[in-house]
Design a protein around this motif. Structure first.
Motif, PDB file in Angstrom:
ATOM      1  N   THR A   1       3.625 -33.215 -36.664  1.00 54.44           N
ATOM      2  CA  THR A   1       3.118 -32.116 -37.466  1.00 54.44           C
ATOM      3  C   THR A   1       3.959 -30.878 -37.163  1.00 54.44           C
ATOM      4  N   ILE A   2       3.791 -29.856 -37.959  1.00 56.55           N
ATOM      5  CA  ILE A   2       4.505 -28.601 -37.720  1.00 56.55           C
ATOM      6  C   ILE A   2       4.133 -28.035 -36.352  1.00 56.55           C
ATOM      7  N   ASN A   3       2.848 -28.010 -36.029  1.00 58.55           N
ATOM      8  CA  ASN A   3       2.415 -27.477 -34.730  1.00 58.55           C
ATOM      9  C   ASN A   3       2.966 -28.283 -33.567  1.00 58.55           C
ATOM     10  N   GLU A   4       3.001 -29.611 -33.707  1.00 63.62           N
ATOM     11  CA  GLU A   4       3.552 -30.456 -32.643  1.00 63.62           C
ATOM     12  C   GLU A   4       5.044 -30.169 -32.454  1.00 63.62           C
TER      13      GLU A   4
ATOM     14  N   ARG B   1       5.449 -26.672 -30.763  1.00 68.73           N
ATOM     15  CA  ARG B   1       5.052 -26.737 -29.347  1.00 68.73           C
ATOM     16  C   ARG B   1       6.111 -27.476 -28.520  1.00 68.73           C
ATOM     17  N   ARG B   2       6.588 -28.614 -29.022  1.00 63.61           N
ATOM     18  CA  ARG B   2       7.611 -29.382 -28.303  1.00 63.61           C
ATOM     19  C   ARG B   2       8.886 -28.565 -28.125  1.00 63.61           C
ATOM     20  N   GLU B   3       9.327 -27.935 -29.201  1.00 66.71           N
ATOM     21  CA  GLU B   3      10.569 -27.168 -29.135  1.00 66.71           C
ATOM     22  C   GLU B   3      10.452 -25.951 -28.219  1.00 66.71           C
ATOM     23  N   LEU B   4       9.319 -25.268 -28.265  1.00 65.47           N
ATOM     24  CA  LEU B   4       9.121 -24.125 -27.365  1.00 65.47           C
ATOM     25  C   LEU B   4       9.153 -24.575 -25.910  1.00 65.47           C
TER      26      LEU B   4
END
Length: 144
Positions: free
Chosen positions: A49-52, A55-58
């Motif tokens: 998802t966009i949120n996943e 979060r992963r990239e951050l």
């Protein structure tokens, strides 16, 4: 009727991290001998998802980041990629992210970081290039 060829895009999700002093985090990066300012983020992986993705990239690009809040969409930018044999461009979606980072730890992808105010955005180009879409997202994130 002419048959139009549809453009195929990969989707990248970017986070403009804004701290309590209303400054945004920018990261210096070198790819294929080209140095430029960027913000944390990257391409969506299949099934994410966009949120996943954000979060992963951050967590990958700013190790140790915790307690951040994803806010609104700031900007969308289309990037033509001439470095690929496929005709696949990149669609970047920028989100505002609020976080208080006492210490910024860089990943191996970046050489330097800087917190910038609204007035400092245009001065970044004196050191390295920065995409117009990133500058616009930075302005929108810092404009109260």
């Amino acid at each position: 009727m002419d048959e139009k060829k549809l453009q195929i895009y990969q989707v990248g999700i970017k986070g403009i991290i804004v701290n309590s002093q209303n400054k945004a985090l920018v990261l210096l990066k070198t790819v294929n001998g080209r140095t430029f300012w960027d913000v944390p983020g990257g391409r969506m992986e299949k099934g994410e998802t966009i949120n996943e993705t954000l979060r992963r990239e951050l967590e990958e690009e700013v190790p140790g980041i915790t307690g951040f809040q994803v806010k609104n969409i700031l900007n969308v930018d289309s990037v033509h990629r001439s470095d690929t044999v496929e005709d696949i461009d990149l669609l970047l979606v920028f989100y505002k992210v609020e976080a208080d980072l006492e210490k910024v730890t860089l990943s191996d992808e970046h050489q330097l970081y800087r917190w910038v105010s609204l007035n400092e955005i245009d001065f970044l180009e004196k050191e390295a290039s920065i995409r117009d879409g990133i500058k616009e997202a930075l302005r929108l994130s810092l404009d109260k």
